[in-house]
Design a protein around this motif. Structure first.
Motif: not given
Length: 300
Positions: A78-94
Motif C-alpha cells: 500500500r502507498t503512503v499518503p499523497l500528502s507526503e508528495g507524489i515522488d515520495r509515494v512512488e519512492a516508498r512503493a519501490r
C-alpha cells in the motif's frame, strides 16, 4: 443473500501480518524473525496465497527475512499518503519491494480513496500505472470504504483491484450491490475488516464511547450466534469466504497460533444462518470504528 457453499476452504484467504505491541508478544529480534517464519510457513502449508502489507512499523523487513523458499505468496503493498508528495509515494512503493526482498509485487494499492478523489488523483494514478508498465507490480488498485463511492472511482480509474471493508456486521457492500458491480467491471474485490475490527468479540463494556449505543445490537448478534451454536470467528469467516464475487478475504494475524485458529474456523462446517439478520441496523458505525481492544487470540 446467496453464499457459495463450495468456498469454505482457505483458497481465497489473505493474510495481513500485524506487529503492533497490543497484538504481537514482545520478543527479541531473532525470536520475532523465527515467529514470522513459523507464521508464514503455516500459511503456506495451508494453501494461503496472498499476503497484504502496509508501509509501517517493521513488518515489511520482517516479512522479507522470513519468506519460505520458494515463496508461494502474492504480495500486495500500500502507498503512503499523497500528502507526503507524489515522488515520495512512488519512492516508498519501490522501497517496500526492497524491504520485502522482492523483485516485483503482485499489486500496489492507493491506501486511501481520498487521494484519488483530490486534484492530484490522476497524477498519482499515472505514477502507479507507470510502475505497473515497468513490471514492478502486476496490478494496481485502491482501498476504499462505502462512503468513498468505490463504484464511481472504479469507473473513472479502471483498477485491477479494489479493497474495501465488508463483514458480518456491515454487509452494505453486498446488500447494496457494490461488490457485484465491481466484479462485473472485471475488478478483483478484496475485502478487509472481516472480523469487524474486533467488534464481533468485544464485550459490551469494552466498546468505545461512540459505539456504546450499538451495544445492544451487538449483543443480539452474538446471542443469535450462540443460540445457533456458532462461534463468531467461524461465522465471520463463513460469511467472508462465502461471497462468490470476492477474490480475497483479508484476515489480520499476529502469530502462527492465531492463524491456526483462523484456519480451523475456516474449515469448520458452514453454518446455516440468516446472514442478513446478523448485520447492524446502522452498519456505518463499523467503518468509523478503530480496532477494539480484545484478547489477542480474538482480535484478528
Amino acid at each position: 443473500m446467496l453464499l457459495n457453499p463450495s468456498s469454505s476452504s482457505v483458497a481465497r484467504l489473505a493474510l495481513a501480518v500485524v506487529t503492533e505491541p497490543e497484538r504481537a508478544t514482545p520478543a527479541p529480534v531473532g525470536a520475532r524473525e523465527e515467529a514470522m517464519r513459523l507464521l508464514l510457513s503455516t500459511g503456506a502449508d495451508a494453501g494461503v496465497g496472498i499476503v497484504a502489507t502496509r508501509p509501517e512499523a517493521d513488518t515489511e523487513r520482517l516479512l522479507g527475512q522470513a519468506w519460505p523458499f520458494p515463496s508461494p505468496f502474492r504480495v500486495t503493498v500500500r502507498t503512503v499518503p499523497l500528502s507526503e508528495g507524489i515522488d515520495r509515494v512512488e519512492a516508498r512503493a519501490r522501497r517496500s519491494l526492497e524491504r520485502l526482498g522482492l523483485p516485483r509485487g503482485d499489486a500496489v494499492l492507493v491506501s486511501s480513496a481520498h487521494d484519488l478523489a483530490g486534484a492530484d488523483g490522476r497524477a498519482l494514478w499515472d505514477r502507479l500505472r507507470a510502475l505497473k508498465d515497468r513490471g514492478l507490480f502486476k496490478r494496481i488498485g485502491f482501498c476504499a470504504t462505502m462512503e468513498d463511492g468505490p463504484t464511481l472511482l472504479a469507473r473513472r480509474f479502471q483498477p485491477d483491484i479494489v479493497q474495501m471493508p465488508c463483514n458480518l456486521l456491515d454487509q452494505r457492500p453486498v446488500s447494496e450491490g457494490v461488490i457485484s458491480d465491481l466484479a462485473g467491471m472485471g475488478v478483483d474485490v478484496h475485502i478487509s475488516s472481516i472480523f469487524a475490527r474486533g467488534l464481533l468479540f468485544a464485550a459490551r463494556e469494552h466498546l468505545p464511547d461512540h459505539l456504546a449505543e450499538h451495544g445492544a445490537a451487538l449483543s443480539r448478534t452474538r446471542r443469535r450466534l450462540a443460540e445457533a451454536r456458532v462461534d463468531p470467528m467461524q461465522a465471520a469467516l463463513a460469511f467472508a469466504l462465502g461471497l462468490p464475487p470476492v477474490s480475497a478475504a483479508i484476515a489480520s494475524v499476529a502469530s502462527a497460533a492465531e492463524l491456526r485458529a483462523i484456519l480451523a474456523a475456516a474449515h469448520a462446517p458452514r453454518p446455516d444462518l440468516d446472514w442478513e439478520a446478523l448485520a447492524l441496523t446502522e452498519p456505518a458505525a463499523c467503518s468509523l470504528s478503530r480496532s477494539v481492544r480484545v484478547p489477542a487470540s480474538r482480535a484478528a
